[in-house]
Write a protein that holds these residues in place. Structure first.
Motif, PDB file in Angstrom:
ATOM      1  N   ASP A   1       0.832  -1.207   0.000  1.00  0.00           N
ATOM      2  CA  ASP A   1       0.000   0.000   0.000  1.00  0.00           C
ATOM      3  C   ASP A   1       0.868   1.259   0.000  1.00  0.00           C
ATOM      4  OD1 ASP A   1      -2.257  -1.580  -0.004  1.00  0.00           O
ATOM      5  OD2 ASP A   1      -2.634  -1.357   2.157  1.00  0.00           O
ATOM      6  N   ALA A   2       1.933   1.249   0.789  1.00  0.00           N
ATOM      7  CA  ALA A   2       2.846   2.397   0.836  1.00  0.00           C
ATOM      8  C   ALA A   2       3.523   2.598  -0.518  1.00  0.00           C
ATOM      9  CB  ALA A   2       3.895   2.194   1.926  1.00  0.00           C
ATOM     10  N   PHE A   3       3.864   1.497  -1.186  1.00  0.00           N
ATOM     11  CA  PHE A   3       4.494   1.588  -2.502  1.00  0.00           C
ATOM     12  C   PHE A   3       3.513   2.178  -3.519  1.00  0.00           C
ATOM     13  CE2 PHE A   3       6.211  -0.485  -6.469  1.00  0.00           C
ATOM     14  CZ  PHE A   3       7.389   0.257  -6.509  1.00  0.00           C
ATOM     15  N   LEU A   4       2.263   1.780  -3.461  1.00  0.00           N
ATOM     16  CA  LEU A   4       1.259   2.331  -4.380  1.00  0.00           C
ATOM     17  C   LEU A   4       1.082   3.834  -4.175  1.00  0.00           C
ATOM     18  CD1 LEU A   4      -1.492  -0.441  -4.456  1.00  0.00           C
ATOM     19  CD2 LEU A   4       0.281   0.039  -6.149  1.00  0.00           C
ATOM     20  N   VAL A   5       1.055   4.263  -2.932  1.00  0.00           N
ATOM     21  CA  VAL A   5       0.951   5.697  -2.635  1.00  0.00           C
ATOM     22  C   VAL A   5       2.183   6.414  -3.177  1.00  0.00           C
ATOM     23  CG1 VAL A   5       0.960   7.409  -0.764  1.00  0.00           C
ATOM     24  CG2 VAL A   5      -0.552   5.408  -0.636  1.00  0.00           C
ATOM     25  N   PHE A   6       3.347   5.855  -2.949  1.00  0.00           N
ATOM     26  CA  PHE A   6       4.605   6.423  -3.438  1.00  0.00           C
ATOM     27  C   PHE A   6       4.571   6.567  -4.960  1.00  0.00           C
ATOM     28  CE2 PHE A   6       8.941   5.469  -5.038  1.00  0.00           C
ATOM     29  CZ  PHE A   6       9.581   6.630  -4.590  1.00  0.00           C
ATOM     30  N   ILE A   7       4.108   5.551  -5.652  1.00  0.00           N
ATOM     31  CA  ILE A   7       4.023   5.578  -7.113  1.00  0.00           C
ATOM     32  C   ILE A   7       3.083   6.694  -7.569  1.00  0.00           C
ATOM     33  CG2 ILE A   7       3.163   4.334  -9.133  1.00  0.00           C
ATOM     34  CD1 ILE A   7       4.102   1.734  -7.736  1.00  0.00           C
ATOM     35  N   ARG A   8       1.920   6.768  -6.966  1.00  0.00           N
ATOM     36  CA  ARG A   8       0.956   7.805  -7.353  1.00  0.00           C
ATOM     37  C   ARG A   8       1.520   9.209  -7.154  1.00  0.00           C
ATOM     38  NH1 ARG A   8      -2.824   4.853  -4.159  1.00  0.00           N
ATOM     39  NH2 ARG A   8      -3.667   3.206  -5.440  1.00  0.00           N
ATOM     40  N   GLU A   9       2.215   9.401  -6.057  1.00  0.00           N
ATOM     41  CA  GLU A   9       2.742  10.737  -5.737  1.00  0.00           C
ATOM     42  C   GLU A   9       3.915  11.138  -6.621  1.00  0.00           C
ATOM     43  OE1 GLU A   9       3.680  10.638  -1.585  1.00  0.00           O
ATOM     44  OE2 GLU A   9       1.574  10.715  -0.981  1.00  0.00           O
ATOM     45  N   HIS A  10       4.668  10.175  -7.126  1.00  0.00           N
ATOM     46  CA  HIS A  10       5.919  10.502  -7.823  1.00  0.00           C
ATOM     47  C   HIS A  10       5.980  10.042  -9.273  1.00  0.00           C
ATOM     48  CE1 HIS A  10       7.726  11.925  -4.119  1.00  0.00           C
ATOM     49  NE2 HIS A  10       7.192  10.871  -3.523  1.00  0.00           N
ATOM     50  N   GLN A  11       4.869   9.616  -9.847  1.00  0.00           N
ATOM     51  CA  GLN A  11       4.911   9.062 -11.190  1.00  0.00           C
ATOM     52  C   GLN A  11       5.468  10.049 -12.217  1.00  0.00           C
ATOM     53  OE1 GLN A  11       1.026   7.787 -12.404  1.00  0.00           O
ATOM     54  NE2 GLN A  11       0.034   9.564 -11.506  1.00  0.00           N
ATOM     55  N   GLN A  12       5.133  11.319 -12.089  1.00  0.00           N
ATOM     56  CA  GLN A  12       5.670  12.318 -13.023  1.00  0.00           C
ATOM     57  C   GLN A  12       7.177  12.467 -12.854  1.00  0.00           C
ATOM     58  OE1 GLN A  12       4.174  13.715 -15.542  1.00  0.00           O
ATOM     59  NE2 GLN A  12       2.220  12.786 -15.047  1.00  0.00           N
ATOM     60  N   ASP A  13       7.658  12.388 -11.618  1.00  0.00           N
ATOM     61  CA  ASP A  13       9.095  12.465 -11.359  1.00  0.00           C
ATOM     62  C   ASP A  13       9.824  11.295 -12.011  1.00  0.00           C
ATOM     63  OD1 ASP A  13       8.527  14.679  -9.757  1.00  0.00           O
ATOM     64  OD2 ASP A  13       8.435  13.469  -7.938  1.00  0.00           O
ATOM     65  N   PHE A  14       9.235  10.111 -11.926  1.00  0.00           N
ATOM     66  CA  PHE A  14       9.850   8.923 -12.525  1.00  0.00           C
ATOM     67  C   PHE A  14       9.966   9.097 -14.036  1.00  0.00           C
ATOM     68  CE2 PHE A  14       7.406   6.339  -9.098  1.00  0.00           C
ATOM     69  CZ  PHE A  14       8.272   6.784  -8.118  1.00  0.00           C
ATOM     70  N   TYR A  15       8.873   9.544 -14.633  1.00  0.00           N
ATOM     71  CA  TYR A  15       8.869   9.729 -16.084  1.00  0.00           C
ATOM     72  C   TYR A  15       9.904  10.776 -16.500  1.00  0.00           C
ATOM     73  CZ  TYR A  15       7.599  11.345 -20.671  1.00  0.00           C
ATOM     74  OH  TYR A  15       7.664  11.734 -21.977  1.00  0.00           O
TER      75      TYR A  15
END
Length: 167
Positions: free
Chosen positions: A10-24
């Protein structure tokens, strides 16, 4: 899945949602292609999900995942060296800016792109991802003093490159 694994997931999913633009954005700075950047992020996310149980300390999720993302970006570059566009071509779709600012930004991005991958990674994580030097050391697996040295070397080379461009 036990309770601890569920919380980590669950923490990883929240992390992904919050930072997806940064990853891209980070992946794009490596591969210079929208589709390739999305592929790199997808591969990194898949590896992250598969290896999530290996994350011993959830507090280090950011540096753990960025290490996966940087490694995936570098792997892509090694495999597709001939297909990667110069940064100037990749940024052709940027919205119009005043010419001097755009030209200077393109020169800087091109100079960053020409850096050795280890130097480029330190610059991108420090200035584009706003990471602290200790975090960069964790992401790259390098000693803190090595990160400081690489950053200093990269900035010196970038300064020289920008001075040459202005001549």
């Amino acid at each position: 899945m036990n309770r601890v694994e569920t919380q980590l997931y669950d923490a990883f999913l929240v992390f992904i949602r919050e930072h997806q633009q940064d990853f891209y954005r980070l992946a794009f700075r490596y591969v210079h292609c929208q589709e390739a950047a999305l592929d790199v992020v997808q591969e990194a996310l898949e590896k992250g999900l598969r290896g999530l149980t290996s994350l011993r300390e959830p507090a280090y999720m950011k540096t753990w995942f960025y290490r996966i993302l940087v490694n995936e970006s570098l792997t892509y570059l090694r495999r597709h060296r001939r297909e990667v566009l110069p940064f100037e071509e990749a940024l052709a779709d940027l919205p119009a800016q005043p010419a001097p600012d755009r030209a200077e930004a393109l020169d800087l991005y091109a100079a960053i792109d020409r850096l050795d991958p280890k130097l480029k990674t330190v610059v991108m994580l420090r200035f584009f991802e706003d990471m602290k030097l200790a975090e960069i050391a964790q992401v790259t697996g390098a000693n803190l003093n090595t990160v400081k040295s690489r950053l200093s070397t990269a900035l010196r080379r970038l300064r020289l490159a920008m001075e040459e461009e202005s001549l």
